[in-house]
Design an enzyme around this catalytic site. Sequence first.
Site, short mmCIF file in Angstrom:
data_model
loop_
_atom_site.label_atom_id
_atom_site.label_comp_id
_atom_site.label_asym_id
_atom_site.label_seq_id
_atom_site.Cartn_x
_atom_site.Cartn_y
_atom_site.Cartn_z
N SER A 64 0.79 -1.23 0.00
CA SER A 64 0.00 0.00 0.00
C SER A 64 0.82 1.28 0.00
O SER A 64 0.26 2.36 -0.17
CB SER A 64 -0.95 0.00 1.20
OG SER A 64 -2.00 -0.92 0.99
N TYR A 191 -4.38 -2.88 -9.79
CA TYR A 191 -4.19 -2.70 -8.35
C TYR A 191 -3.25 -3.75 -7.76
O TYR A 191 -2.32 -3.42 -7.01
CB TYR A 191 -5.55 -2.74 -7.65
CG TYR A 191 -5.44 -2.63 -6.15
CD1 TYR A 191 -5.01 -1.45 -5.54
CD2 TYR A 191 -5.76 -3.72 -5.33
CE1 TYR A 191 -4.91 -1.36 -4.16
CE2 TYR A 191 -5.65 -3.63 -3.96
CZ TYR A 191 -5.22 -2.45 -3.38
OH TYR A 191 -5.11 -2.38 -2.02
N TYR A 243 -4.27 3.69 8.05
CA TYR A 243 -5.59 3.11 8.27
C TYR A 243 -6.14 3.54 9.63
O TYR A 243 -6.07 4.70 9.99
CB TYR A 243 -5.53 1.58 8.13
CG TYR A 243 -4.78 1.13 6.90
CD1 TYR A 243 -5.23 1.48 5.64
CD2 TYR A 243 -3.61 0.39 7.00
CE1 TYR A 243 -4.56 1.09 4.49
CE2 TYR A 243 -2.92 -0.01 5.86
CZ TYR A 243 -3.39 0.35 4.62
OH TYR A 243 -2.72 -0.03 3.49
N VAL A 261 1.39 -3.60 4.02
CA VAL A 261 1.42 -4.85 4.78
C VAL A 261 2.64 -5.71 4.45
O VAL A 261 2.85 -6.75 5.06
CB VAL A 261 0.12 -5.67 4.59
CG1 VAL A 261 -1.06 -4.94 5.17
CG2 VAL A 261 -0.10 -6.04 3.14
#
Length: 309
Positions: A64, A191, A243, A261
């Site tokens: 991410s 993605y 997040y 992650v």
Amino acid sequence: MTKLQDVLDEIAGEAAGASDRGVVAHYIPELAKVDPNQFGIAVALPDGEVLTAGDAATPFSIQSVSKVFTLSLALGKLGDSLWARVGREPSGNAFNSIVQLEQEKGRPRNPFINAGAIAVADLILSGHQPREAIGEIVRFIRYLADDDTIRIDERVARSETEHGDRNASLAHFMRAFGSIEHPVDHVLGVYFHQCAIAMTCHQLARAGLYLASQGQNPLTGAQVVPAQRARRINAIMLMCGHYDGSGEFAYRVGLPGKSGVGGGILAIAPGIASIAVWSPGLDLVGNSKLGTAALEQLTRQMGWSVFGA
């Protein structure tokens, strides 16, 4: 720079002896194979010097963290009209939550949760085939890092595709609301491949330097993004980059940052440096456990918090 190198060496030394390293991501099988006993940190300075410690030359899946670069790329294409499709507020929920997406009628809360990044990938895909869009993202990151060796880890991309049901659900849900225009498999192909880009801490710190330099590549003088846009991307990183752990990261580290992650974190000290840290073990909300601690120590010792020394 002696003090900075000493601080980095001290941080890496403490990380090497740490017993609680967090837990590697298991829901992507290829990431579950990564040795948790690794730690790297790199600090890129505006004069081109990059100081490193630990495993800063070991490639890892940026996951991410890539969302910072795709957001920059999409804003370059669409400008502020992008915000009609994606919000700018912290989510307060897990990065792959569908609950908020339903409540808010398919408009993702911000571009750094999975739904938001999938929407950004859909925007980058406009006028392209998936392979072309993926190539554009990789070329942009290679340009930022000034390194043509940066590549996609195809094993990780395949692993994400095979175990991407949750992301596929988010994408189908958004398409039902009209928030995604292209076929879901095309958008997810972009993605998953952007998340599977592999970089070292050295490369990642170098790639983020434009955000520490008012949108400009300080080594070439090229304006990557307008200065105001760089400030705003940093603001979104500070509020949304970790997040539902974004507030805790701002409290402890005090810098704009974006986690992944894969265990990587890109942090920006505006006007000072771009910092990349990597340790595969994650905390309970999916952010690098040792990476966060390392950045907290770095900003404390160097006085780099945006909130003051």
